[in-house]
Design a protein around this motif. Structure first.
Motif, PDB file in Angstrom:
ATOM      1  N   ILE A   1      74.071  47.524 144.206  1.00 27.17           N
ATOM      2  CA  ILE A   1      73.361  47.732 142.948  1.00 27.17           C
ATOM      3  C   ILE A   1      72.335  46.630 142.736  1.00 27.17           C
ATOM      4  CG2 ILE A   1      73.616  47.853 140.444  1.00 27.17           C
ATOM      5  CD1 ILE A   1      76.440  48.919 140.937  1.00 27.17           C
TER       6      ILE A   1
ATOM      7  N   ASN B   1      69.421  55.262 136.871  1.00 27.98           N
ATOM      8  CA  ASN B   1      70.610  55.151 137.727  1.00 27.98           C
ATOM      9  C   ASN B   1      71.043  53.700 137.917  1.00 27.98           C
ATOM     10  OD1 ASN B   1      71.057  57.884 138.188  1.00 27.98           O
ATOM     11  ND2 ASN B   1      69.702  57.941 139.955  1.00 27.98           N
TER      12      ASN B   1
ATOM     13  N   GLU C   1      74.583  52.266 136.726  1.00 24.44           N
ATOM     14  CA  GLU C   1      75.461  51.716 137.763  1.00 24.44           C
ATOM     15  C   GLU C   1      75.807  50.267 137.482  1.00 24.44           C
ATOM     16  OE1 GLU C   1      73.588  52.449 141.516  1.00 24.44           O
ATOM     17  OE2 GLU C   1      73.912  54.607 141.394  1.00 24.44           O
TER      18      GLU C   1
ATOM     19  N   ASN D   1      78.393  50.329 134.821  1.00 29.78           N
ATOM     20  CA  ASN D   1      79.641  50.831 135.386  1.00 29.78           C
ATOM     21  C   ASN D   1      80.348  49.767 136.223  1.00 29.78           C
ATOM     22  OD1 ASN D   1      81.583  52.893 135.853  1.00 29.78           O
ATOM     23  ND2 ASN D   1      80.655  53.302 137.834  1.00 29.78           N
ATOM     24  N   SER D   2      79.576  48.954 136.927  1.00 26.24           N
ATOM     25  CA  SER D   2      80.180  47.912 137.766  1.00 26.24           C
ATOM     26  C   SER D   2      80.905  46.856 136.927  1.00 26.24           C
ATOM     27  CB  SER D   2      79.123  47.254 138.646  1.00 26.24           C
ATOM     28  OG  SER D   2      78.257  46.461 137.888  1.00 26.24           O
TER      29      SER D   2
END
Length: 94
Positions: free
Chosen positions: A2, A83, A87, A90-91
């Protein structure tokens, strides 16, 4: 892996996404290749000036791209930025 996004950019993106009309606009952009400001206003049932305002916020947050053809400006969503931002969030919760 990421790509890292700094906190200021991430905050600007989440601020841009914090409005229900802009979320509807992002959803519309995700379902089209490109669309004009007036078409967005018509499909969302909002004024042209409000459509332009919301698009400006999304563009300044790097979530939307645009180009001008004649007198008309066309917009698309920057899927990579969206995105990467989601992401990166989310990480943090894994």
């Amino acid at each position: 892996m990421i790509e890292k996004i700094n906190y200021e950019n991430r905050a600007k993106i989440f601020t841009a996404l914090s409005d229900a009309t802009r979320l509807r606009l992002v959803d519309l952009l995700l379902n089209t290749d490109e669309i004009s400001c007036s078409e967005i206003a018509e499909q969302l049932g909002i004024s042209l000036s409000l459509s332009c305002h919301h698009l400006k916020v999304l563009t300044e947050a790097a979530l939307a791209n645009n180009y001008k053809k004649g007198q008309t400006r066309y917009y698309s969503i920057d899927r990579a930025v969206l995105n990467t931002t989601l992401e990166s969030l989310n990480s943090l919760i894994r």
